[in-house]
Design a protein around this motif. Sequence first.
Motif, PDB file in Angstrom:
ATOM      1  N   ALA A  67      -7.680  -6.205 -13.037  1.00 10.65           N
ATOM      2  CA  ALA A  67      -6.377  -5.839 -14.017  1.00 10.65           C
ATOM      3  C   ALA A  67      -5.968  -6.715 -14.677  1.00 10.65           C
ATOM      4  O   ALA A  67      -5.350  -7.175 -15.296  1.00 10.65           O
ATOM      5  N   LYS A  68      -5.992  -8.223 -14.751  1.00 10.42           N
ATOM      6  CA  LYS A  68      -6.153  -9.046 -14.870  1.00 10.42           C
ATOM      7  C   LYS A  68      -6.014  -8.880 -16.434  1.00 10.42           C
ATOM      8  O   LYS A  68      -4.976  -9.230 -17.943  1.00 10.42           O
ATOM      9  N   TRP A  92       3.065 -15.198 -10.867  1.00 10.29           N
ATOM     10  CA  TRP A  92       1.825 -15.531 -11.858  1.00 10.29           C
ATOM     11  C   TRP A  92       1.187 -16.341 -11.933  1.00 10.29           C
ATOM     12  O   TRP A  92       1.387 -15.989 -12.467  1.00 10.29           O
ATOM     13  N   ASN A 136       6.077  -8.126 -11.362  1.00 12.65           N
ATOM     14  CA  ASN A 136       5.107  -7.840 -10.335  1.00 12.65           C
ATOM     15  C   ASN A 136       5.746  -7.626  -8.674  1.00 12.65           C
ATOM     16  O   ASN A 136       6.509  -8.168  -7.885  1.00 12.65           O
ATOM     17  N   ASN A 140       2.824 -11.841  -6.140  1.00  2.46           N
ATOM     18  CA  ASN A 140       2.306 -12.818  -6.074  1.00  2.46           C
ATOM     19  C   ASN A 140       3.477 -14.162  -6.055  1.00  2.46           C
ATOM     20  O   ASN A 140       3.740 -13.899  -7.347  1.00  2.46           O
ATOM     21  N   ASP A 168       3.255  -4.944 -13.324  1.00  2.00           N
ATOM     22  CA  ASP A 168       1.757  -5.502 -12.323  1.00  2.00           C
ATOM     23  C   ASP A 168       1.457  -5.075 -11.027  1.00  2.00           C
ATOM     24  O   ASP A 168       1.977  -5.763 -10.432  1.00  2.00           O
ATOM     25  N   ILE A 170      -0.627  -4.349  -8.647  1.00  2.00           N
ATOM     26  CA  ILE A 170      -2.009  -4.786  -7.941  1.00  2.00           C
ATOM     27  C   ILE A 170      -1.686  -4.410  -6.310  1.00  2.00           C
ATOM     28  O   ILE A 170      -2.750  -4.894  -6.111  1.00  2.00           O
ATOM     29  N   TYR A 171       0.006  -4.879  -5.833  1.00  2.00           N
ATOM     30  CA  TYR A 171      -0.378  -5.003  -4.218  1.00  2.00           C
ATOM     31  C   TYR A 171       0.241  -4.046  -3.749  1.00  2.00           C
ATOM     32  O   TYR A 171       0.264  -4.143  -3.038  1.00  2.00           O
ATOM     33  N   SER A 202      -8.741  -4.592  -6.643  1.00  2.00           N
ATOM     34  CA  SER A 202      -8.717  -5.980  -5.864  1.00  2.00           C
ATOM     35  C   SER A 202      -8.038  -6.161  -4.602  1.00  2.00           C
ATOM     36  O   SER A 202      -9.042  -6.599  -3.891  1.00  2.00           O
ATOM     37  N   LYS A 203      -6.869  -5.722  -4.703  1.00  2.00           N
ATOM     38  CA  LYS A 203      -6.161  -6.428  -4.073  1.00  2.00           C
ATOM     39  C   LYS A 203      -6.886  -5.248  -2.530  1.00  2.00           C
ATOM     40  O   LYS A 203      -7.799  -5.944  -1.518  1.00  2.00           O
ATOM     41  N   ARG A 211     -14.829  -6.391 -10.248  1.00  2.00           N
ATOM     42  CA  ARG A 211     -13.238  -6.478 -11.519  1.00  2.00           C
ATOM     43  C   ARG A 211     -13.586  -4.558 -11.976  1.00  2.00           C
ATOM     44  O   ARG A 211     -13.952  -4.689 -13.177  1.00  2.00           O
TER      45      ARG A 211
HETATM   46  C1  LIG Z   1       0.322 -10.665  -9.432  1.00  2.00           C
HETATM   47  C2  LIG Z   1      -1.428 -10.375  -9.461  1.00  2.00           C
HETATM   48  N1  LIG Z   1      -1.835  -9.731 -11.195  1.00  2.00           N
HETATM   49  C3  LIG Z   1      -3.335  -9.499 -10.739  1.00  2.00           C
HETATM   50  C4  LIG Z   1      -4.263 -10.027 -10.112  1.00  2.00           C
HETATM   51  C5  LIG Z   1      -5.722  -9.647 -10.426  1.00  2.00           C
HETATM   52  O1  LIG Z   1      -6.540  -8.598 -10.532  1.00  2.00           O
HETATM   53  P1  LIG Z   1      -8.035  -8.273 -10.411  1.00  2.00           P
HETATM   54  O2  LIG Z   1      -9.052  -8.681  -9.598  1.00  2.00           O
HETATM   55  O3  LIG Z   1      -7.952  -7.178 -10.411  1.00  2.00           O
HETATM   56  O4  LIG Z   1      -8.188  -8.747 -12.335  1.00  2.00           O
HETATM   57  C6  LIG Z   1      -3.694 -11.178  -9.396  1.00  2.00           C
HETATM   58  C7  LIG Z   1      -4.950 -11.985  -8.590  1.00  2.00           C
HETATM   59  O5  LIG Z   1      -5.066 -12.781  -8.001  1.00  2.00           O
HETATM   60  C8  LIG Z   1      -2.366 -11.116  -8.975  1.00  2.00           C
HETATM   61  O6  LIG Z   1      -2.412 -11.983  -8.349  1.00  2.00           O
END
Ligand SMILES: Cc1ncc(COP(=O)(O)O)c(C=O)c1O
Length: 365
Positions: A67-68, A92, A136, A140, A168, A170-171, A202-203, A211
């Motif tokens: 995601a990053k 983040w 987000n 995070n 974002d 991701i969670y 990832s999470k 990745r």
């Molecule tokens: C808010 C947030 N977005 C994205 C990511 C990154 O995810 P990825 O491992 O898919 O690159 C993280 C990882 O710590 C995160 O905390």
Amino acid sequence: MGLTAGEPDFAPPRVAEDAGVEAIRKGMGRYTAAAGTMELRQAVVEHIRTDIGLEYAPSEIVVTNGAKIGISQALLTLVQKGDEVLVPYPCWTSYPEMVKLAEAAPVMVPCDALQYPDMALLEAARTERTRAILLNTPSNPTGAVYPEQLLRELGEWALQHDIAVISDEIYAALTYEGAQHVSPLKAAPGLRETSIWIGGMSKAYSMTGWRMGFLAAAEPLAKKIAGLQSQLSGSPCAISQHASMVALQKADGPREEMRKVFEKRRRMVVETLQQIDGLDVAMPNGAFYAFPAMGQYLGRTCPDTGIQVNSGDDFIEVLLEADQVACVGGSAFGQADAFRISFAAADDVLIEALKRIRERLAKLV
Ligand SMILES: Cc1ncc(COP(=O)(O)O)c(C=O)c1O
């Protein structure tokens, strides 16, 4: 004892591991389309439809190397030198840096007392150059899950002022005790044409090192991002793509098992912290972090290390030196009086670390 990790301590779902091995054995480790395989993009479409309630076509999905890089590619596509990007914080660590890498200026806007984006402060920070906002939820480091009504208001405001939302999520699958994740793109459907949804493996699937991320955007924007990706990195890892497709199709069970473990740990961790007099800690509704503020302990000194605790960063230095407990200082997220505890760690580690944190706070004078 490490409570710094932004990664679950579980193995990936067994079906994903098996699918990865199968992909290797079947010779699938070759280049794919730059935007990802059609099979995975189709699985992502299904995933976004059922989990988030958003409708996209496979041509509107880009599979990314985590995601990053997806967030960075979204920014590189949307913003130009001189543009401003609003970033509600605590946030983040990487967000402001990613905005700078895209040659735009991050405009940091504090969240309100509940750690939600503050509409009045966002409006005050908006200028003619504001091009995008990074959201987000679940967050995070705070674990805040933004309410639908706020997201609707924020989304409509963004549309009115031609501000793209990079969301974002991701969670998204990690919410607790009835808290509902709502996407800003669901709350304000008009955002679909201008904005970018981000997710990944990832999470919630415990597949950090595989990745695998993905994003969704209206087709012209998705095509631009895929074009950028084809020059930057080319196609994402083919083995991980196959494993992720299988995980999205078949690993709802293991994902839910992991979520339930986080739910139990969250209560244990946060209730223990809340019993410590003078520490200021809210119950997070999502993600896997607690984010206590030092409260009345600010200004006290640790007799064993001689360190005066004027911030969460000072306190984590004390914890590491005197108690061998590693957490992350709040300044990394924009809130210096706090520190972040990840509960993506085994129960016995958490119990011992919490005991040491409580005893250390009691010793500060
Ligand atoms: C808010 C947030 N977005 C994205 C990511 C990154 O995810 P990825 O491992 O898919 O690159 C993280 C990882 O710590 C995160 O905390």
